[in-house]
Write a protein that holds these residues in place. Sequence first.
Motif: not given
Length: 130
Positions: A15, A19-22, A24
């Motif tokens: 993250s 970034g948090p979107a990728l 995960g």
Amino acid sequence: MNQLDPVNVAIALASVIFGPALAGVIGPYSVILIASTVGAAWALGRRDPSVRLGAAWYFLRLNATAVLVTVGLANLAGRWSGHDDVTWMLAPIALLVGGVGDDWPRLARWVFARAGRVIERRAGGDGGAS
């Protein structure tokens, strides 16, 4: 849930970079790749030294196998054991996939033989013992 396991650590690190979107997606698969690479290294140590020249192909093959089957195996194991969150199983399963190496056909034959004996016993057969 704030657990310190390899997948959650990888997600936290990913993250920061992606970034948090990728994170995960990248976090769990990075754990799968790292664990299967470690397992493949153990399996490569069992191989004949003259065959080790194809080590890069060997690692690629085992890592690709781990990426394709680890999540499914973790979900199956989670259902069987009654766990909802199976992310903690990703690293050990990927390590196992890589560690088995080229012994998958032999392991499959062993599993099918054992399953056959269990089914035969449950069906009332004596397994050929007299």
